[in-house]
Scaffold this motif. Structure first.
Motif, mmCIF file in Angstrom:
data_model
loop_
_atom_site.group_PDB
_atom_site.id
_atom_site.type_symbol
_atom_site.label_atom_id
_atom_site.label_comp_id
_atom_site.label_asym_id
_atom_site.label_seq_id
_atom_site.Cartn_x
_atom_site.Cartn_y
_atom_site.Cartn_z
ATOM 1 N N PHE A 124 25.031 -25.827 20.230
ATOM 2 C CA PHE A 124 24.736 -24.572 19.545
ATOM 3 C C PHE A 124 25.723 -23.484 19.969
ATOM 4 O O PHE A 124 26.280 -22.779 19.135
ATOM 5 C CB PHE A 124 23.299 -24.144 19.853
ATOM 6 N N SER A 174 16.802 -20.866 15.423
ATOM 7 C CA SER A 174 16.024 -20.569 16.615
ATOM 8 C C SER A 174 15.486 -19.143 16.478
ATOM 9 O O SER A 174 16.239 -18.222 16.160
ATOM 10 C CB SER A 174 16.899 -20.696 17.862
ATOM 11 N N TYR A 229 13.812 -25.289 18.624
ATOM 12 C CA TYR A 229 14.818 -25.304 17.563
ATOM 13 C C TYR A 229 14.190 -25.881 16.313
ATOM 14 O O TYR A 229 13.283 -26.705 16.376
ATOM 15 C CB TYR A 229 16.008 -26.204 17.952
ATOM 16 N N TYR A 230 14.729 -25.481 15.173
ATOM 17 C CA TYR A 230 14.308 -26.030 13.887
ATOM 18 C C TYR A 230 15.547 -26.585 13.205
ATOM 19 O O TYR A 230 16.524 -25.862 13.000
ATOM 20 C CB TYR A 230 13.633 -24.941 13.041
ATOM 21 N N GLN A 258 10.774 -29.402 13.897
ATOM 22 C CA GLN A 258 10.715 -28.620 15.124
ATOM 23 C C GLN A 258 11.087 -29.488 16.322
ATOM 24 O O GLN A 258 10.586 -30.604 16.465
ATOM 25 C CB GLN A 258 9.307 -28.050 15.329
ATOM 26 N N ASN A 275 20.634 -25.315 12.070
ATOM 27 C CA ASN A 275 19.882 -25.115 13.304
ATOM 28 C C ASN A 275 19.409 -23.660 13.343
ATOM 29 O O ASN A 275 20.225 -22.744 13.273
ATOM 30 C CB ASN A 275 20.788 -25.430 14.505
ATOM 31 N N TYR A 290 21.064 -18.610 13.885
ATOM 32 C CA TYR A 290 21.259 -19.641 12.871
ATOM 33 C C TYR A 290 22.701 -20.136 12.912
ATOM 34 O O TYR A 290 23.621 -19.419 13.281
ATOM 35 C CB TYR A 290 20.940 -19.104 11.475
#
Length: 146
Positions: free
Chosen positions: A9, A68, A109-110, A101, A66, A38
């Motif tokens: 990330f 958060s 995180y998604y 998730q 991603n 994002y």
């Protein structure tokens, strides 16, 4: 594994920050009481072992999104939310996104994936909901095939 995902990330946040800062103000947006981080990038950028651990399909024409969501408190507490939404290309074709998730320690995180063609531009519109709080995250990303 948590450190690997955080490192991915952060690495891609830095490499995409210039392009996204000109389009959308940076790698995160303040939405109500949340700081929403994002990033969207080609799935081939992550290592096969990381992809396997998170159920991510690596492909030259598949992006990884991603998201958060953090509270704006001093601790930046990760938030459990529901995310739904879509990505729309410049021709107006919509693709619904389904987020998974991932919880690792204090981090949440998604993740979602999106098929694309070389130089496709997608506009993302994501509804983020937690109880009575609801916000909409909008951003745009151009994708390239490796």
């Amino acid at each position: 594994m948590r450190l690997v995902l955080i490192a991915v990330f952060l690495i891609f946040s830095a490499s995409y920050s210039h392009a996204q800062s000109t389009q959308s103000g940076g790698q995160f947006k303040m939405l109500g009481e949340w700081e929403v981080h994002y990033i969207a990038f080609p799935s081939t950028f992550i290592q096969p072992s990381v992809a396997k651990a998170y159920g991510v399909i690596r492909s030259e024409n598949k992006a990884l999104i991603n998201i958060s969501v953090l509270a704006t408190d001093q601790a930046k507490t990760a938030q459990q939310v529901q995310i739904s939404g879509f990505a729309k290309n410049l021709l107006g074709n919509k693709k619904q996104l389904t987020f998974k998730q991932i919880v690792e320690g204090d981090a949440i995180y998604y993740l979602s994936q999106l098929d694309y063609y070389n130089e496709d531009v997608y506009r993302f519109e994501l509804n983020i909901k937690q109880g009575n709080e609801q916000q909409v995250l909008k951003f745009q990303q151009k994708f390239y095939v490796d």
